[in-house]
Design a protein around this motif. Structure first.
Motif, PDB file in Angstrom:
ATOM      1  N   GLN A 170       0.667  -1.142  -0.220  1.00 32.69           N
ATOM      2  CA  GLN A 170       0.118   0.292  -0.267  1.00 32.69           C
ATOM      3  C   GLN A 170       0.973   1.188   0.082  1.00 32.69           C
ATOM      4  OE1 GLN A 170      -2.511  -0.301   3.219  1.00 32.69           O
ATOM      5  NE2 GLN A 170      -4.762  -0.478   1.714  1.00 32.69           N
ATOM      6  N   ALA A 171       1.632   1.134   1.176  1.00 29.35           N
ATOM      7  CA  ALA A 171       2.898   2.282   0.732  1.00 29.35           C
ATOM      8  C   ALA A 171       3.264   2.547  -0.748  1.00 29.35           C
ATOM      9  CB  ALA A 171       3.811   2.033   1.589  1.00 29.35           C
ATOM     10  N   GLN A 172       3.902   1.352  -1.231  1.00 34.31           N
ATOM     11  CA  GLN A 172       4.247   1.441  -2.861  1.00 34.31           C
ATOM     12  C   GLN A 172       3.176   2.875  -3.484  1.00 34.31           C
ATOM     13  OE1 GLN A 172       6.584  -2.240  -2.182  1.00 34.31           O
ATOM     14  NE2 GLN A 172       7.477  -1.233  -3.269  1.00 34.31           N
ATOM     15  N   GLU A 173       2.200   1.590  -3.289  1.00 35.20           N
ATOM     16  CA  GLU A 173       1.479   2.222  -4.886  1.00 35.20           C
ATOM     17  C   GLU A 173       0.701   3.548  -4.441  1.00 35.20           C
ATOM     18  OE1 GLU A 173      -1.954  -0.598  -4.456  1.00 35.20           O
ATOM     19  OE2 GLU A 173      -1.492  -2.246  -4.554  1.00 35.20           O
ATOM     20  N   SER A 174       0.663   3.956  -3.161  1.00 31.93           N
ATOM     21  CA  SER A 174       0.977   6.098  -2.917  1.00 31.93           C
ATOM     22  C   SER A 174       1.664   6.154  -3.432  1.00 31.93           C
ATOM     23  CB  SER A 174       0.681   6.353  -1.425  1.00 31.93           C
ATOM     24  OG  SER A 174       1.833   6.015  -1.030  1.00 31.93           O
ATOM     25  N   LEU A 175       2.897   5.686  -3.033  1.00 31.35           N
ATOM     26  CA  LEU A 175       4.084   6.452  -3.402  1.00 31.35           C
ATOM     27  C   LEU A 175       4.272   6.319  -5.456  1.00 31.35           C
ATOM     28  CD1 LEU A 175       7.238   5.742  -1.269  1.00 31.35           C
ATOM     29  CD2 LEU A 175       6.001   7.729  -1.936  1.00 31.35           C
ATOM     30  N   ASP A 176       3.890   5.314  -5.774  1.00 34.51           N
ATOM     31  CA  ASP A 176       3.330   5.471  -7.308  1.00 34.51           C
ATOM     32  C   ASP A 176       2.327   6.569  -7.960  1.00 34.51           C
ATOM     33  OD1 ASP A 176       5.583   2.940  -6.987  1.00 34.51           O
ATOM     34  OD2 ASP A 176       3.991   1.893  -7.673  1.00 34.51           O
ATOM     35  N   ALA A 178       1.664   9.086  -6.321  1.00 33.50           N
ATOM     36  CA  ALA A 178       2.260  10.366  -6.565  1.00 33.50           C
ATOM     37  C   ALA A 178       2.584  11.287  -7.663  1.00 33.50           C
ATOM     38  CB  ALA A 178       3.734  10.631  -4.964  1.00 33.50           C
ATOM     39  N   GLY A 179       2.946  12.372  -7.424  1.00 32.81           N
ATOM     40  CA  GLY A 179       3.681  13.274  -8.932  1.00 32.81           C
ATOM     41  C   GLY A 179       4.937  12.753  -8.960  1.00 32.81           C
ATOM     42  N   THR A 180       5.639  14.414  -9.237  1.00 32.63           N
ATOM     43  CA  THR A 180       7.269  14.283  -9.751  1.00 32.63           C
ATOM     44  C   THR A 180       6.965  15.576  -8.573  1.00 32.63           C
ATOM     45  OG1 THR A 180       6.342  15.798 -11.558  1.00 32.63           O
ATOM     46  CG2 THR A 180       7.150  13.504 -11.755  1.00 32.63           C
ATOM     47  N   ALA A 181       6.681  16.267  -8.079  1.00 32.69           N
ATOM     48  CA  ALA A 181       6.490  17.596  -7.581  1.00 32.69           C
ATOM     49  C   ALA A 181       6.726  16.831  -6.094  1.00 32.69           C
ATOM     50  CB  ALA A 181       5.737  18.619  -8.161  1.00 32.69           C
ATOM     51  N   PHE A 182       7.592  17.407  -5.292  1.00 34.34           N
ATOM     52  CA  PHE A 182       7.948  16.551  -3.858  1.00 34.34           C
ATOM     53  C   PHE A 182       6.775  17.622  -2.930  1.00 34.34           C
ATOM     54  CE2 PHE A 182       9.642  16.810   0.406  1.00 34.34           C
ATOM     55  CZ  PHE A 182       9.709  15.398   0.563  1.00 34.34           C
ATOM     56  N   GLY A 183       7.308  18.721  -2.857  1.00 35.71           N
ATOM     57  CA  GLY A 183       6.084  19.364  -1.999  1.00 35.71           C
ATOM     58  C   GLY A 183       5.030  19.206  -1.836  1.00 35.71           C
ATOM     59  N   ALA A 184       4.342  18.841  -2.885  1.00 33.87           N
ATOM     60  CA  ALA A 184       2.866  19.069  -3.661  1.00 33.87           C
ATOM     61  C   ALA A 184       2.306  17.596  -2.821  1.00 33.87           C
ATOM     62  CB  ALA A 184       2.802  18.745  -5.052  1.00 33.87           C
ATOM     63  N   PHE A 185       3.434  16.585  -2.423  1.00 35.39           N
ATOM     64  CA  PHE A 185       2.691  15.135  -2.166  1.00 35.39           C
ATOM     65  C   PHE A 185       4.170  14.766  -1.449  1.00 35.39           C
ATOM     66  CE2 PHE A 185       2.410  15.399  -6.661  1.00 35.39           C
ATOM     67  CZ  PHE A 185       0.656  14.179  -6.626  1.00 35.39           C
ATOM     68  N   ARG A 186       3.878  15.716  -0.267  1.00 37.52           N
ATOM     69  CA  ARG A 186       4.839  15.325   0.966  1.00 37.52           C
ATOM     70  C   ARG A 186       4.219  14.681   2.132  1.00 37.52           C
ATOM     71  NH1 ARG A 186       6.663  21.105   3.327  1.00 37.52           N
ATOM     72  NH2 ARG A 186       8.347  20.875   1.214  1.00 37.52           N
ATOM     73  N   LYS A 187       2.953  14.953   2.091  1.00 39.19           N
ATOM     74  CA  LYS A 187       2.583  14.286   3.458  1.00 39.19           C
ATOM     75  C   LYS A 187       2.760  12.412   2.884  1.00 39.19           C
ATOM     76  CE  LYS A 187       0.075  16.897   5.145  1.00 39.19           C
ATOM     77  NZ  LYS A 187      -1.981  18.147   5.399  1.00 39.19           N
ATOM     78  N   THR A 188       2.618  12.302   1.094  1.00 39.16           N
ATOM     79  CA  THR A 188       2.010  11.082   0.574  1.00 39.16           C
ATOM     80  C   THR A 188       3.590  10.266   1.336  1.00 39.16           C
ATOM     81  OG1 THR A 188       1.014  12.015  -1.202  1.00 39.16           O
ATOM     82  CG2 THR A 188       2.437   9.179  -1.136  1.00 39.16           C
ATOM     83  N   TYR A 189       4.245  11.239   0.805  1.00 40.15           N
ATOM     84  CA  TYR A 189       6.120  10.750   1.311  1.00 40.15           C
ATOM     85  C   TYR A 189       6.324   9.869   2.947  1.00 40.15           C
ATOM     86  CZ  TYR A 189       8.066  10.856  -3.208  1.00 40.15           C
ATOM     87  OH  TYR A 189       7.925  10.945  -4.952  1.00 40.15           O
ATOM     88  N   ASP A 190       5.490  11.479   3.726  1.00 40.02           N
ATOM     89  CA  ASP A 190       5.535  10.711   5.541  1.00 40.02           C
ATOM     90  C   ASP A 190       4.950   9.549   5.504  1.00 40.02           C
ATOM     91  OD1 ASP A 190       7.793  13.264   5.349  1.00 40.02           O
ATOM     92  OD2 ASP A 190       6.915  14.200   6.046  1.00 40.02           O
ATOM     93  N   THR A 191       4.111   9.963   5.074  1.00 45.06           N
ATOM     94  CA  THR A 191       3.607   7.980   5.666  1.00 45.06           C
ATOM     95  C   THR A 191       3.728   7.053   5.407  1.00 45.06           C
ATOM     96  OG1 THR A 191       1.465   9.871   5.151  1.00 45.06           O
ATOM     97  CG2 THR A 191       0.909   7.026   5.009  1.00 45.06           C
ATOM     98  N   ALA A 192       3.948   7.260   3.717  1.00 52.36           N
ATOM     99  CA  ALA A 192       5.214   5.168   3.430  1.00 52.36           C
ATOM    100  C   ALA A 192       6.292   5.890   3.709  1.00 52.36           C
ATOM    101  CB  ALA A 192       5.628   5.854   1.897  1.00 52.36           C
ATOM    102  N   TYR A 220      13.513   7.385  -1.285  1.00 54.27           N
ATOM    103  CA  TYR A 220      14.144   9.323  -1.444  1.00 54.27           C
ATOM    104  C   TYR A 220      14.588   8.854  -2.741  1.00 54.27           C
ATOM    105  CZ  TYR A 220      18.268  12.117   0.619  1.00 54.27           C
ATOM    106  OH  TYR A 220      18.750  12.825   0.739  1.00 54.27           O
ATOM    107  N   ALA A 221      14.698   8.333  -3.582  1.00 52.41           N
ATOM    108  CA  ALA A 221      15.338   8.276  -4.868  1.00 52.41           C
ATOM    109  C   ALA A 221      13.992   9.153  -5.364  1.00 52.41           C
ATOM    110  CB  ALA A 221      15.945   7.472  -5.558  1.00 52.41           C
ATOM    111  N   GLN A 222      13.374   8.526  -5.873  1.00 56.29           N
ATOM    112  CA  GLN A 222      11.981   8.510  -5.857  1.00 56.29           C
ATOM    113  C   GLN A 222      11.161  10.708  -5.838  1.00 56.29           C
ATOM    114  OE1 GLN A 222       8.665   6.678  -6.247  1.00 56.29           O
ATOM    115  NE2 GLN A 222       6.648   8.242  -6.111  1.00 56.29           N
ATOM    116  N   ALA A 223      11.473  10.573  -4.152  1.00 56.51           N
ATOM    117  CA  ALA A 223      11.766  11.907  -3.466  1.00 56.51           C
ATOM    118  C   ALA A 223      12.407  13.243  -4.266  1.00 56.51           C
ATOM    119  CB  ALA A 223      11.521  11.374  -2.208  1.00 56.51           C
ATOM    120  N   LYS A 224      13.089  13.120  -5.085  1.00 58.19           N
ATOM    121  CA  LYS A 224      14.057  14.155  -5.158  1.00 58.19           C
ATOM    122  C   LYS A 224      13.977  14.260  -6.817  1.00 58.19           C
ATOM    123  CE  LYS A 224      18.209  11.863  -4.007  1.00 58.19           C
ATOM    124  NZ  LYS A 224      20.107  11.420  -3.568  1.00 58.19           N
ATOM    125  N   GLY A 225      14.064  12.927  -7.032  1.00 57.81           N
ATOM    126  CA  GLY A 225      13.085  12.984  -8.647  1.00 57.81           C
ATOM    127  C   GLY A 225      13.906  13.543  -9.953  1.00 57.81           C
TER     128      GLY A 225
END
Length: 516
Positions: A170-176, A178-192, A220-225
């Motif tokens: 489920q955590a991986q699905e939420s990251l999949d 998520a968009g490429t802009a980290f700031g807009a999906f910060r909560k998604t990354y934090d939850t995962a 981390y790699a995905q978050a950095k984009g």
């Protein structure tokens, strides 16, 4: 003659005396029951009864035919099964298992005591199995509880693995998603990230926990984009003091490099205002880092590329880039960076002038004026400043009337042949700009004894006067366009038009101001 022994009398043997106890009374014979073949069966052995009860099935009580006790033992086992089944995410509390084992110990002790009491009774009690059979069953069933316990532990671990695998999925699905802009999906990354850390911390001895380091690296790699500045946003976030887990140390180590790379990415894109903040932070807060040490050389290489483009192409785009680089570099507190602006300054004035000339020819007078103003304000001592001042006048006059046919001033103006004197009958300082065969400005001081004139009135222009200020210039003969200039802004005359004058002989002009 033989003799025979005398006959002896044969007496019946007396029965042996029965053993007696301390009181002299004979003990009770052991209680027995007839077996199936009629042979006597001994009473249940205490050890056997105890071992049978350790199976958790109450077999000791069954063997002794203690039905009520059997019901209690089975109820205890059923209660544990009700608590433990169905097998869930977490195992049952340890005290349930310890309590059940304690109950089995009590059942075993009770069965042993019960068997012993019955063995001492005059009336023997019937048992389910023969002693030898009961003993075999006791030893055979002794492994039931350990086997069931082991099976429960193994099964429960696999169930937990399934739950944990579901959490990670489920955590991986939420990251999949998520968009490429980290700031807009910060909560998604934090939850995962929290899910990963919780899995590893609470269940370290699982296959799911073994996957967590790799999943954190992927997160981390995905978050950095793909962009350096998106990476800086992610690195900043995970480098915060409240961040838990391994990413905090990793992000803090990478922060200086992320500041450098983001700033240089903005620099390469020409977004110098955006680049200033991360690079200034790098030099201020991470001055001893390798990225900070490399920054002056990196900016010098970028500056040199701009100068090279300016020299080879000389376009307005290259000029704007080189011009922006000087103020950008000079704005750093670090001397190693700010001194890089000096080399750019030597090349920029020529580029500004060249660009302004192109814009003037294209009748883009507004942009030409902006470049000329930048040249004169920033580089007043440059060798290009003289011509830039004359071109600025021509550009200002052309802006007032684009159809007036203002021509580009020549680089080297012809010698003057006509003397022109301008008298100022105004209480204000006066500037007259002109362009034609020559381009320039005539500046005259204010007239202290003069006044403002009503609309339609004008002074008697008598020429030379001790009280009226004047200025004389020598210009080439020809047709000229004239205007006024106030506070650096070129304006038309009070009638709203440019003056077109033909100066072919020595002469003079008068100027005055009307009431406002």
């Amino acid at each position: 003659m033989s003799t025979e022994p005398p006959p002896t009398a044969i007496l019946p043997e007396e029965p042996a005396a029965a053993p007696t106890d301390a009181t002299g009374a004979a003990p009770e014979p052991p209680a027995t029951l007839p077996d199936a073949d009629g042979a006597p069966r001994p009473s249940a052995r205490p050890l056997t009864a105890a071992l049978l009860n350790l199976s958790g099935l109450g077999l000791g009580y069954l063997h002794l035919r203690a039905w009520l006790r059997l019901a209690v033992a089975l109820a205890a086992t059923a209660g544990l099964a009700w608590v433990a089944l169905p097998i869930g995410r977490e195992p049952i509390a340890v005290w349930w298992a310890l309590g059940y084992l304690g109950a089995l110990g009590l059942f075993a002790l009770d069965a042993a005591l019960l068997a012993r009491r019955r063995a001492r009774r005059e009336t023997p009690q019937r048992t389910v199995w023969a002693p030898r059979t009961a003993g075999r069953i006791a030893w055979a069933t002794l492994a039931i509880v350990p086997l069931l316990g082991t099976a429960y532990v193994v099964t429960q671990h696999e169930v937990l693995e399934q739950y944990l695998a579901h959490d990670l999925a489920q955590a991986q699905e939420s990251l999949d998603s998520a968009g490429t802009a980290f700031g807009a999906f910060r909560k998604t990354y934090d939850t995962a990230y929290t899910t990963y850390l919780t899995t590893a911390a609470e269940h370290p001895a699982t296959r799911a926990a073994d996957r967590v380091p790799g999943l954190i690296d992927d997160l981390y790699a995905q978050a950095k984009g793909a962009t350096e500045c998106n990476a800086l946003t992610a690195v900043r976030h995970f480098a915060l003091p409240e961040t838990q887990g391994p990413l905090k140390a990793v992000a803090q180590d990478e922060l200086s490099g992320a500041l450098h790379d983001c700033g240089m990415e903005f620099v390469a894109e020409g977004k110098l205002r955006d680049a200033k903040q991360p690079l200034a932070e790098l030099m201020a807060d991470h001055a001893s880092s390798d990225p900070a040490a490399a920054l002056p050389d990196d900016l010098a290489a970028w500056r040199d590329s701009l100068i090279k483009d300016l020299s080879s192409k000389g376009g307005c785009t290259e000029t704007a880039a080189a011009t922006g680089s000087t103020s950008f570099l000079a704005g750093f507190d670090s001397g190693k960076v700010s001194e890089l602006a000096d080399k750019a300054r030597t090349e920029v004035p020529a580029g500004l002038l060249k660009c302004a000339v192109r814009q003037f020819k294209a009748q883009d007078h507004l942009d030409a004026a902006a470049n000329l103003t930048a040249l004169l304000d920033s580089y007043p001592r440059a060798r290009e400043a003289g011509y830039a001042g004359r071109l600025q006048i021509a550009t200002g006059i052309a802006q007032l009337d684009p159809k007036a046919g203002v021509k580009l001033p020549s680089l080297k103006e012809p010698e003057g042949t006509v003397t022109l004197t301008v008298h100022n009958y105004s209480p204000d300082t006066f500037e007259m700009v002109y362009t034609g065969p020559a381009t320039g400005v005539i500046t005259i001081d204010a007239c202290d004894d003069c006044k403002y004139y009503a609309k339609g009135d004008q002074p008697a222009c008598v020429g030379y006067s001790l009280t009226v200020p004047s200025e004389t210039v020598t210009i080439p003969a020809g047709d000229y366009l004239t205007a006024t200039r106030q506070d650096g802004v070129i304006l038309d005359w009070e009638n709203g038009e440019l003056d077109k004058e033909s100066f072919t002989a020595d002469g003079g002009l008068c100027t005055w101001s009307q009431k406002r």
